[in-house]
Design an enzyme around this catalytic site. Sequence first.
Site, short mmCIF file in Angstrom:
data_model
loop_
_atom_site.label_atom_id
_atom_site.label_comp_id
_atom_site.label_asym_id
_atom_site.label_seq_id
_atom_site.Cartn_x
_atom_site.Cartn_y
_atom_site.Cartn_z
N HIS A 185 0.80 -1.15 -0.20
CA HIS A 185 -0.04 -0.12 0.07
C HIS A 185 0.96 1.19 0.04
O HIS A 185 0.64 2.13 0.67
CB HIS A 185 -0.90 -0.10 1.23
CG HIS A 185 -2.37 0.51 0.89
ND1 HIS A 185 -3.03 1.27 1.70
CD2 HIS A 185 -3.17 0.41 -0.33
CE1 HIS A 185 -4.26 1.66 1.12
NE2 HIS A 185 -4.15 1.19 0.14
N HIS A 220 -2.97 2.30 12.54
CA HIS A 220 -2.54 1.60 11.36
C HIS A 220 -3.19 0.46 11.42
O HIS A 220 -4.43 -0.04 11.48
CB HIS A 220 -1.20 1.75 11.27
CG HIS A 220 -0.39 1.51 9.96
ND1 HIS A 220 -0.80 0.88 8.95
CD2 HIS A 220 1.03 1.27 9.75
CE1 HIS A 220 -0.12 0.76 8.02
NE2 HIS A 220 1.01 0.88 8.44
N MET A 255 -12.71 2.63 15.01
CA MET A 255 -11.65 1.79 14.32
C MET A 255 -12.29 1.17 13.16
O MET A 255 -13.19 0.48 13.14
CB MET A 255 -10.71 0.98 15.24
CG MET A 255 -10.05 1.54 16.37
SD MET A 255 -9.21 3.22 15.57
CE MET A 255 -8.53 3.77 17.01
N GLY A 256 -11.42 1.10 11.95
CA GLY A 256 -11.74 0.61 10.98
C GLY A 256 -12.51 1.36 9.82
O GLY A 256 -12.96 1.06 8.67
N HIS A 259 -9.47 7.11 6.08
CA HIS A 259 -8.30 6.77 5.42
C HIS A 259 -7.64 8.14 5.01
O HIS A 259 -8.21 8.91 4.77
CB HIS A 259 -8.31 5.78 4.33
CG HIS A 259 -7.35 5.11 3.82
ND1 HIS A 259 -6.22 5.65 2.96
CD2 HIS A 259 -6.66 3.99 4.19
CE1 HIS A 259 -5.23 5.04 3.01
NE2 HIS A 259 -5.43 4.01 3.44
N ASP A 310 -9.55 -2.58 7.13
CA ASP A 310 -9.49 -3.59 8.46
C ASP A 310 -11.06 -3.78 9.02
O ASP A 310 -11.05 -4.78 9.82
CB ASP A 310 -8.72 -2.54 9.35
CG ASP A 310 -7.45 -2.50 9.13
OD1 ASP A 310 -6.74 -3.50 8.89
OD2 ASP A 310 -6.59 -1.45 9.26
N ARG A 335 2.18 -8.29 4.60
CA ARG A 335 2.67 -6.89 4.10
C ARG A 335 4.33 -7.06 4.39
O ARG A 335 4.87 -6.26 3.77
CB ARG A 335 2.31 -5.85 5.21
CG ARG A 335 2.98 -4.39 4.95
CD ARG A 335 2.55 -3.93 3.47
NE ARG A 335 1.14 -3.75 3.40
CZ ARG A 335 0.29 -2.69 3.86
NH1 ARG A 335 0.84 -1.67 4.22
NH2 ARG A 335 -1.12 -2.58 3.56
N ARG A 354 15.79 12.18 5.39
CA ARG A 354 16.04 13.16 6.71
C ARG A 354 15.60 14.49 6.34
O ARG A 354 16.35 15.44 5.87
CB ARG A 354 17.73 13.12 7.08
CG ARG A 354 18.20 13.62 8.35
CD ARG A 354 17.65 15.11 8.63
NE ARG A 354 18.31 15.57 9.85
CZ ARG A 354 17.81 16.64 10.45
NH1 ARG A 354 16.81 17.14 9.72
NH2 ARG A 354 18.52 17.27 11.58
N1 COA Z 1 -14.00 7.45 13.43
C1 COA Z 1 -14.33 8.86 13.75
N2 COA Z 1 -14.10 10.14 13.20
C2 COA Z 1 -13.06 9.83 12.31
C3 COA Z 1 -12.41 8.75 12.02
C4 COA Z 1 -12.89 7.59 12.50
N3 COA Z 1 -12.52 6.32 12.50
N4 COA Z 1 -11.44 8.87 11.21
C5 COA Z 1 -11.34 10.40 10.90
N5 COA Z 1 -12.38 10.99 11.61
C6 COA Z 1 -12.53 12.29 11.87
C7 COA Z 1 -11.65 13.08 12.70
O1 COA Z 1 -11.99 13.15 13.93
C8 COA Z 1 -11.61 14.15 11.99
O2 COA Z 1 -12.42 15.11 12.51
P1 COA Z 1 -12.32 16.87 12.85
O3 COA Z 1 -12.06 17.20 11.44
O4 COA Z 1 -13.77 16.95 13.26
O5 COA Z 1 -11.31 16.81 13.93
C9 COA Z 1 -11.71 14.22 10.40
O6 COA Z 1 -12.35 12.81 10.76
C10 COA Z 1 -10.46 13.97 9.68
O7 COA Z 1 -9.68 12.93 10.21
P2 COA Z 1 -7.88 12.91 10.71
O8 COA Z 1 -7.90 12.18 11.83
O9 COA Z 1 -7.69 14.35 10.26
O10 COA Z 1 -7.58 12.09 9.23
P3 COA Z 1 -6.34 11.34 9.05
O11 COA Z 1 -5.74 11.52 7.71
O12 COA Z 1 -4.94 11.99 9.95
O13 COA Z 1 -6.32 10.04 9.74
C11 COA Z 1 -6.83 7.84 9.94
C12 COA Z 1 -6.46 8.83 9.03
C13 COA Z 1 -6.84 6.46 9.12
C14 COA Z 1 -5.64 7.74 10.94
C15 COA Z 1 -8.05 8.13 10.70
O14 COA Z 1 -9.37 8.15 9.62
C16 COA Z 1 -8.46 7.01 11.87
O15 COA Z 1 -7.99 7.24 12.95
N6 COA Z 1 -9.02 6.01 11.44
C17 COA Z 1 -9.48 4.94 12.56
C18 COA Z 1 -8.13 4.01 12.67
C19 COA Z 1 -8.29 3.18 11.25
O16 COA Z 1 -9.19 2.49 10.87
N7 COA Z 1 -7.02 2.86 10.78
C20 COA Z 1 -6.90 2.00 9.77
C21 COA Z 1 -6.26 2.74 8.86
S1 COA Z 1 -6.26 1.83 7.06
#
Ligand code: COA
Length: 373
Positions: A185, A220, A255-256, A259, A310, A335, A354
């Site tokens: 990925h 992740h 969770m899940g 993205h 996930d 992976r 870096r």
């Molecule tokens: N549940 C609830 N709210 C979520 C969310 C989730 N799974 N994923 C994103 N959001 C919300 C955030 O709280 C944020 O809200 P805000 O703007 O009001 O603060 C907004 O959506 C943007 O999310 P952000 O965390 O800034 O996006 P990111 O690109 O940094 O994070 C992830 C991406 C994957 C880390 C995030 O979606 C997440 O934490 N998901 C859950 C964990 C997960 O499933 N990980 C596997 C990824 S393949």
Amino acid sequence: MTTAKKTGGLAGVTAGATALCTVGKEGAGLTYRGYDIYDLSDNASFEEVAYLLLHGALPNRQELDGYIAKLKSLRDLPAALRQVLEMIPAGAHPMDVLRTGVSFLGNIEPEGGFSNQQDTADRLLACLPSMLLYWHRFHTDGVRIDTETDDDSVAGHFLHMLHDKAPSELHRKCLDTTLILYAEHEFNASTFAGRVITGTLSDMHSAVTGAIGALRGPLHGGANEAAMELIQKFSTPEEAMKGVMGMLERKELIMGFGHRVYTTSDPRNSVNKKMSKMLAEEAGDMTLYDVSEAVESVMWNEKKLFANADFFAASVYHFMGIPTYLFTPIFVCSRITGWAAHVMEQRANNKLIRPAADYIGPGLQKFVPIDER
Ligand code: COA
């Protein structure tokens, strides 16, 4: 110059080049070395995909047979590693077990130069499931399993060691498909961690050990275990809807879902969802599937957030009788192919990684000797 304020978490920053994968690219979607993920998950085996990633092209029949035979010959664990696995406490998380296992293997079977990188990658691919299931079965069942089974596939080998018998073709195929979906990925957090380590000209075991550490976190790879814990809390779709609404009101992460790169859907989700339904029907109990669908619809209706790879992977694994704490380690067993391919790609055109940071600390301070403070 791009500043950290605009690029928190490096979102949207291009941090290098790769020929291995496109993620959400317009007109391409998710591809491995130019092959569409749906073509691969529908028609190829995980071993074919591993060969594609690690050797650069899809194998012909003879090459695939040779590759499967090679991987089968590399499944056994050295006695010293088995001893280490036995010493790791039963209460450890299996991601920590794999992190230690790979690191230890780097001591007793060091890569010994980049010319051995292909064999090192194959060895890790072949023996990660053995490492994981040897530790698991030793500590849960008190048995020292034979890590050399007759199964040709990594998926069959995994399920055979877990359940002490060869799996049904449906279960083997479903696990195989999730391994394909998880294989690669692009510059995700764990792969990028592995490339940073590789960029210092370090060895493959160090890069993979670091990548496992990065994958372990719930933002992740750890999300599949957290997703399982969530859906198991609810016994009906109605309860799930109410529960998730409450979590959203309390600003809790589900969770899940979500993205960093995809904006409207994760292409891997439809494949996992189909398998989850099929396995629920086979089990004759649709509860977990219906609960999952309810969570999915609330997340979309309320937040326009979609299930990532996930979310439905969790119930797929559950229906195959896989304990939840082995879900993220399965991600590692897949992976490893993407990580090792990125290690090799980084080495082929290496430059130390870096970046710079915006300084936000105090201005220049007058130093006061210790007895005068
Ligand atoms: N549940 C609830 N709210 C979520 C969310 C989730 N799974 N994923 C994103 N959001 C919300 C955030 O709280 C944020 O809200 P805000 O703007 O009001 O603060 C907004 O959506 C943007 O999310 P952000 O965390 O800034 O996006 P990111 O690109 O940094 O994070 C992830 C991406 C994957 C880390 C995030 O979606 C997440 O934490 N998901 C859950 C964990 C997960 O499933 N990980 C596997 C990824 S393949």
